[in-house]
Design a protein around this motif. Structure first.
Motif, PDB file in Angstrom:
ATOM      1  N   ALA A  84     -22.112  -5.190 -48.205  1.00  0.00           N
ATOM      2  CA  ALA A  84     -23.200  -4.700 -47.363  1.00  0.00           C
ATOM      3  C   ALA A  84     -22.922  -4.985 -45.888  1.00  0.00           C
ATOM      4  CB  ALA A  84     -24.520  -5.331 -47.791  1.00  0.00           C
ATOM      5  N   ASN A 130     -29.287 -13.991 -48.127  1.00  0.00           N
ATOM      6  CA  ASN A 130     -29.105 -13.845 -49.574  1.00  0.00           C
ATOM      7  C   ASN A 130     -27.923 -14.660 -50.084  1.00  0.00           C
ATOM      8  OD1 ASN A 130     -31.280 -12.197 -50.089  1.00  0.00           O
ATOM      9  ND2 ASN A 130     -30.128 -10.316 -49.765  1.00  0.00           N
ATOM     10  N   ILE A 131     -26.854 -14.726 -49.291  1.00  0.00           N
ATOM     11  CA  ILE A 131     -25.702 -15.533 -49.693  1.00  0.00           C
ATOM     12  C   ILE A 131     -26.084 -17.011 -49.724  1.00  0.00           C
ATOM     13  CG2 ILE A 131     -23.412 -16.306 -48.940  1.00  0.00           C
ATOM     14  CD1 ILE A 131     -22.926 -13.411 -47.979  1.00  0.00           C
ATOM     15  N   PRO A 143     -24.048  -3.080 -53.928  1.00  0.00           N
ATOM     16  CA  PRO A 143     -24.537  -4.418 -54.263  1.00  0.00           C
ATOM     17  C   PRO A 143     -25.444  -4.447 -55.494  1.00  0.00           C
ATOM     18  CG  PRO A 143     -24.662  -4.087 -51.905  1.00  0.00           C
ATOM     19  CD  PRO A 143     -24.317  -2.764 -52.515  1.00  0.00           C
ATOM     20  N   ALA A 182     -28.281 -10.338 -45.339  1.00  0.00           N
ATOM     21  CA  ALA A 182     -27.199 -10.604 -46.290  1.00  0.00           C
ATOM     22  C   ALA A 182     -26.773 -12.064 -46.243  1.00  0.00           C
ATOM     23  CB  ALA A 182     -26.012  -9.698 -46.007  1.00  0.00           C
ATOM     24  N   THR A 199     -23.382 -11.946 -56.207  1.00  0.00           N
ATOM     25  CA  THR A 199     -24.254 -11.825 -55.042  1.00  0.00           C
ATOM     26  C   THR A 199     -23.448 -11.872 -53.753  1.00  0.00           C
ATOM     27  OG1 THR A 199     -26.100 -12.824 -56.235  1.00  0.00           O
ATOM     28  CG2 THR A 199     -26.215 -12.846 -53.834  1.00  0.00           C
ATOM     29  N   GLN A 232     -23.159  -8.742 -51.112  1.00  0.00           N
ATOM     30  CA  GLN A 232     -23.640  -8.895 -49.745  1.00  0.00           C
ATOM     31  C   GLN A 232     -22.506  -8.783 -48.727  1.00  0.00           C
ATOM     32  OE1 GLN A 232     -26.924  -8.837 -49.083  1.00  0.00           O
ATOM     33  NE2 GLN A 232     -26.988  -8.517 -51.287  1.00  0.00           N
ATOM     34  N   THR A 233     -21.307  -9.184 -49.113  1.00  0.00           N
ATOM     35  CA  THR A 233     -20.157  -9.001 -48.227  1.00  0.00           C
ATOM     36  C   THR A 233     -19.871  -7.518 -48.029  1.00  0.00           C
ATOM     37  OG1 THR A 233     -19.228 -11.102 -48.954  1.00  0.00           O
ATOM     38  CG2 THR A 233     -17.724  -9.562 -47.895  1.00  0.00           C
TER      39      THR A 233
END
Length: 117
Positions: free
Chosen positions: A63, A101-102, A31, A98, A56, A60-61
């Motif tokens: 992660a 963050n998304i 990431p 995550a 991003t 995050q996906t």
């Protein structure tokens, strides 16, 4: 007559990477690399904001999938219940952070496009 036992052979590992390595690469390194590659180093315009938001989401996906892979691997390897619960807790924390963050990336994209466009 004595028989000798054949030498013990080492079994090939079904999971070549250790869980810590999967988490390190999938949650931190990949990431971060995607974020650096999709970052705008100048004054961003609309296309830059969209690219950064998609970067991003992609990072995050990855992660989330890495954390889930470690958890599923611990289930498949039939580890002790403590290790399974610890991996499940780590996966839950990674997923919650995550998804946050998304959501933040989507909100920042809407704010930036409203200010730019």
């Amino acid at each position: 007559m004595t028989t000798t036992a054949p030498p013990a052979t080492r079994r090939a590992r079904l999971y070549p990477l250790r869980p810590f390595g999967i988490l390190l690469v999938g949650v931190i390194l990949v990431p971060a690399a995607i974020g650096l590659l999709t970052n705008s180093w100048d004054t961003p315009d609309s296309a830059d904001y969209v690219r950064m938001a998609f970067g991003t989401v992609a990072g995050q996906t990855i992660a989330i999938l890495s954390a889930l892979a470690v958890f599923v691997a611990s289930l498949a390897r039939r580890l002790a219940i403590g290790a399974i619960l610890a991996n499940g807790f780590v996966a839950l924390v990674v997923i919650v952070l995550a998804v946050g963050n998304i959501a933040r990336a989507g909100h920042m994209l809407l704010l930036a496009l409203g200010a730019v466009g």
